[in-house]
Design an enzyme around this catalytic site. Sequence first.
Site, PDB file in Angstrom:
ATOM      1  N   HIS A 131      -1.016 -26.642   3.821  1.00 45.30           N
ATOM      2  CA  HIS A 131      -0.238 -26.114   5.275  1.00 45.30           C
ATOM      3  C   HIS A 131       0.178 -24.367   4.880  1.00 45.30           C
ATOM      4  O   HIS A 131       1.419 -24.277   4.854  1.00 45.30           O
ATOM      5  CB  HIS A 131       1.022 -26.967   5.722  1.00 45.30           C
ATOM      6  CG  HIS A 131       0.781 -27.231   6.695  1.00 45.30           C
ATOM      7  ND1 HIS A 131       0.897 -26.403   7.750  1.00 45.30           N
ATOM      8  CD2 HIS A 131       2.403 -27.910   7.586  1.00 45.30           C
ATOM      9  CE1 HIS A 131       1.307 -25.977   8.972  1.00 45.30           C
ATOM     10  NE2 HIS A 131       2.111 -27.357   8.127  1.00 45.30           N
ATOM     11  N   GLN A 134       2.604 -22.530   7.511  1.00 48.92           N
ATOM     12  CA  GLN A 134       3.715 -23.650   7.496  1.00 48.92           C
ATOM     13  C   GLN A 134       4.647 -22.352   6.300  1.00 48.92           C
ATOM     14  O   GLN A 134       5.747 -22.192   6.296  1.00 48.92           O
ATOM     15  CB  GLN A 134       3.549 -25.060   7.588  1.00 48.92           C
ATOM     16  CG  GLN A 134       5.375 -25.374   7.329  1.00 48.92           C
ATOM     17  CD  GLN A 134       5.999 -25.112   8.489  1.00 48.92           C
ATOM     18  OE1 GLN A 134       5.864 -26.079   9.468  1.00 48.92           O
ATOM     19  NE2 GLN A 134       7.599 -24.757   8.565  1.00 48.92           N
ATOM     20  N   ASP A 220       9.954 -33.393   2.993  1.00 47.41           N
ATOM     21  CA  ASP A 220       8.793 -33.377   4.188  1.00 47.41           C
ATOM     22  C   ASP A 220       8.778 -35.047   4.243  1.00 47.41           C
ATOM     23  O   ASP A 220       9.130 -35.434   3.486  1.00 47.41           O
ATOM     24  CB  ASP A 220       7.267 -32.810   3.418  1.00 47.41           C
ATOM     25  CG  ASP A 220       7.048 -33.369   4.147  1.00 47.41           C
ATOM     26  OD1 ASP A 220       6.542 -33.483   5.743  1.00 47.41           O
ATOM     27  OD2 ASP A 220       5.762 -32.275   4.706  1.00 47.41           O
ATOM     28  N   CYS A 260      10.042 -29.269   7.003  1.00 45.32           N
ATOM     29  CA  CYS A 260       8.388 -27.915   8.402  1.00 45.32           C
ATOM     30  C   CYS A 260       8.915 -28.949   9.534  1.00 45.32           C
ATOM     31  O   CYS A 260       8.284 -28.176  10.607  1.00 45.32           O
ATOM     32  CB  CYS A 260       7.410 -27.991   7.378  1.00 45.32           C
ATOM     33  SG  CYS A 260       6.855 -30.456   7.204  1.00 45.32           S
ATOM     34  N   ARG A 288       7.490 -19.793  13.209  1.00 45.43           N
ATOM     35  CA  ARG A 288       5.989 -20.307  12.965  1.00 45.43           C
ATOM     36  C   ARG A 288       5.333 -19.197  14.139  1.00 45.43           C
ATOM     37  O   ARG A 288       4.422 -18.982  13.997  1.00 45.43           O
ATOM     38  CB  ARG A 288       5.499 -21.796  13.363  1.00 45.43           C
ATOM     39  CG  ARG A 288       5.975 -22.323  12.138  1.00 45.43           C
ATOM     40  CD  ARG A 288       5.375 -22.469  11.507  1.00 45.43           C
ATOM     41  NE  ARG A 288       4.010 -23.187  11.129  1.00 45.43           N
ATOM     42  CZ  ARG A 288       3.342 -24.427  12.091  1.00 45.43           C
ATOM     43  NH1 ARG A 288       3.958 -25.124  11.339  1.00 45.43           N
ATOM     44  NH2 ARG A 288       1.731 -24.249  11.714  1.00 45.43           N
TER      45      ARG A 288
HETATM   46  N1  NVA Z   1       2.743 -32.931   4.931  1.00 49.79           N
HETATM   47  C1  NVA Z   1       3.006 -33.579   7.041  1.00 49.79           C
HETATM   48  C2  NVA Z   1       3.868 -32.476   7.982  1.00 49.79           C
HETATM   49  C3  NVA Z   1       3.257 -31.907   9.006  1.00 49.79           C
HETATM   50  C4  NVA Z   1       3.486 -30.761   9.301  1.00 49.79           C
HETATM   51  C5  NVA Z   1       1.955 -34.252   7.311  1.00 49.79           C
HETATM   52  O1  NVA Z   1       0.765 -33.560   6.495  1.00 49.79           O
HETATM   53  O2  NVA Z   1       1.703 -34.747   8.076  1.00 49.79           O
HETATM   54  N1   CP Z   2       5.334 -28.694  11.123  1.00 51.62           N
HETATM   55  C1   CP Z   2       3.889 -28.314  11.355  1.00 51.62           C
HETATM   56  O1   CP Z   2       3.335 -27.639  11.799  1.00 51.62           O
HETATM   57  O2   CP Z   2       4.919 -29.287  13.206  1.00 51.62           O
HETATM   58  P1   CP Z   2       3.532 -30.204  13.494  1.00 51.62           P
HETATM   59  O3   CP Z   2       2.774 -31.084  13.309  1.00 51.62           O
HETATM   60  O4   CP Z   2       4.280 -30.572  14.738  1.00 51.62           O
HETATM   61  O5   CP Z   2       2.552 -28.663  14.469  1.00 51.62           O
END
Ligand code: NVA
Ligand code: CP
Length: 307
Positions: A131, A134, A220, A260, A288
């Site tokens: 990610h 982020q 997270d 995040c 972001r």
């Molecule tokens: N680790 C989480 C982050 C969401 C922004 C996911 O992948 O669902």
């Molecule tokens: N942190 C993040 O990526 O949030 P969303 O899943 O809402 O885009």
Amino acid sequence: MAIKHFLQFKDFTREEFAYVFERSRWIKNQFKSYEKYWPLVDRTLVMIFEKASTRTRLSFEAGMHQLGGSAIYLNTRDSQLGRGEPVEDAAQVISRMSDVVMIRTFEQEIIERFAANSRVPVINGLTNEYHPCQILADIFTYTEHRGCIQGKTVAWVGDANNMCNTWLQAAQVLDFKVHVSTPPGYELQPELIAGVDAQRFQIFADPMDACRGADLVTTDVWTSMGFEAENEARIKAFADWCVDGEMMRVADPKAIFMHCLPAHRGEEVTGEVMDGPQSVVWDEAENRLHVQKALMEYLLLGRLETK
Ligand code: NVA
Ligand code: CP
């Protein structure tokens, strides 16, 4: 010339990040001063979502509009992407009609294949493995609150997921250290952090030990998108990996807390920490917008002089 993409954090050099952060500061300042800044007039961003999103969609869509361009949202449900059109074909077509593409999907391999067939820059808006946007926002936020992250220690408490892998890549590029504590069975996968030197991270069985002396504590969700079938097992396995007041107390007295989002108070973090004085989660979410505007500007226009 090869097209520049942002598919993993390690795609950029330390020097490129320094540039993007400098632009992020300037772009944020313009935005806060209500100064119009439209360098991307007539440019189109296509955003492809195969998973849910609030922040990523909003920040990319609003960001592109604020830069004078337009943004188009596609999802798997109501495009041919959900009906088996090969990702290579989709990339050929979508990149002939747009200037930059952002993708949120499952396997990293999907975005890599898309990028290999794209005529325009591709940005990773989250995959199972990484990610990077982020972490771009998180490091910018750290810098705003506490200065340069070089030489600092980040404590990661929880799942060795896309966020954790990206923190480790960032530690390698930007020269800091990550203390990682995951429950047994949810450890780091070496192939996802290939290229990260052993001295960049340290593994702790006890999350309290990971937090001791840390400059930044972060976590997270226990169950990331795409892993919902494991939810029950994860709730049991992760019970002790909840960032609480005690963990924040053993961290450096100036430590800040990040997440995040979306967060689950009472699971990976207590309400006390999430809503407490060390938490910078709302600045982190807002950033972001600013860093991704700088990222799109860089991918589309290259280096500009900051006045
Ligand atoms: N680790 C989480 C982050 C969401 C922004 C996911 O992948 O669902
Ligand atoms: N942190 C993040 O990526 O949030 P969303 O899943 O809402 O885009």
